[in-house]
Design a protein around this motif. Structure first.
Motif, short mmCIF file in Angstrom:
data_model
loop_
_atom_site.label_atom_id
_atom_site.label_comp_id
_atom_site.label_asym_id
_atom_site.label_seq_id
_atom_site.Cartn_x
_atom_site.Cartn_y
_atom_site.Cartn_z
N TRP A 242 -97.42 76.15 96.08
CA TRP A 242 -98.02 77.49 96.03
C TRP A 242 -99.38 77.48 95.34
O TRP A 242 -100.33 78.11 95.80
N ASP A 243 -99.49 76.76 94.22
CA ASP A 243 -100.74 76.75 93.47
C ASP A 243 -101.86 76.10 94.27
O ASP A 243 -103.02 76.56 94.24
N GLU A 246 -103.24 78.48 96.93
CA GLU A 246 -104.09 79.52 96.32
C GLU A 246 -105.44 78.95 95.92
O GLU A 246 -106.50 79.57 96.17
N LYS A 249 -107.74 78.36 99.00
CA LYS A 249 -108.33 79.58 99.54
C LYS A 249 -109.47 80.09 98.64
O LYS A 249 -110.56 80.42 99.13
#
Length: 274
Positions: A242-243, A246, A249
């Motif tokens: 997940w990190d 993020e 992006k």
């Protein structure tokens, strides 16, 4: 008394034969009982050394003990001339009837024994089995109790667990995070790969060995796809996943690396008539 003595003298060979048969039957029964106890002790130690639950071990060893005793009793009865064919037929018919009535439960029981013996997973493992993904809470003789990531308790029949592929995400200490990042065709590919490399190196949870892989995967219809594959400890998998998404992006937005929307070129052809 004389008549009894005379009867014994006339039939002593027959009586001696019966006596020997009875002694042999008793010896067979006690030997079989000794073997049954030995097998039960062996199974008890073996299963407990594998970490099998004590209640399950007691249940399994008791069944094995009773089966061996029944077989021994039939052999002893056969030794003294009792026709055991009818007993075997009755036991077979009873077993068949019970098996048909409890075929679902027996399938779950057999699957539970296989899970306990071969240990494809243990309590605390995160697995995907029987169509359910979650953490194993308990392994019981008829069902496996799992806790899903959203904290639901799911009871899965053991036959359903062993009847499909089992994926154990906790079996290995490290896992590979597989990410597919798409950039636009007019973006700087070298710059994008360098940004991805820096993001991976800056994350302390990413392992240096095996080395992460960052490579062009495909020239797709709408984007240039890049594989990002770092290795992490199994406990860090989702955090890194997940990190990293993020950070990619946010950093691509800051550096002007475009992530294209799916797109399609439509050509309209118009026929002209005179």
């Amino acid at each position: 008394m004389e008549e009894i003595t005379k009867l014994f003298q006339e039939n002593h060979e027959v009586l001696l034969g019966y006596l020997l048969q009875i002694v042999a039957a008793i010896v067979i029964f006690y030997i079989g009982r000794f073997i049954a106890k030995g097998v039960r002790r062996f199974l008890d130690k073996s299963l407990l050394s594998r970490g099998v639950d004590k209640a399950v071990v007691s249940f399994v060893t008791s069944i094995v003990y009773v089966v061996i005793l029944i077989a021994t009793a039939l052999m002893a009865l056969s030794q003294i001339g009792v026709q055991t064919t009818s007993f075997i037929a009755i036991l077979g018919a009873a077993g068949l009837a019970i098996g048909l009535a409890l075929q679902g439960s027996l399938a779950n029981f057999a699957s539970g024994i296989l899970i306990i013996l071969f240990r494809p997973f243990k309590s605390g493992d995160f697995i995907d089995a029987g169509g359910i993904t979650g953490t194993v809470d308990k392994i019981e003789i008829f069902q496996t109790i799992m806790k899903t990531p959203d904290n639901k308790l799911v009871i899965v029949p053991n036959a359903q667990v062993t009847g499909s592929a089992i994926t154990n995400y906790s079996a290995e200490p490290i896992r590979r995070v597989d990410l597919l990042i798409g950039i636009s065709y007019d973006a700087d590919l070298r710059k994008a790969k360098q940004i991805l490399t820096d993001i991976i190196k800056q994350d302390a949870r990413v392992l240096a060995d095996p080395a992460p892989v960052i490579a062009v995967a495909a020239l797709a219809d709408s984007s240039v796809n890049i594989h990002v594959r770092p290795w992490v400890n199994s406990a860090d998998y989702w955090g890194v996943y997940w990190d990293t998404l993020e950070k990619v992006k946010l950093t691509f937005d800051e550096q002007g690396i475009g992530i294209p929307f799916p797109q399609m070129d439509v050509h309209i052809k118009q026929d002209k008539q005179e």
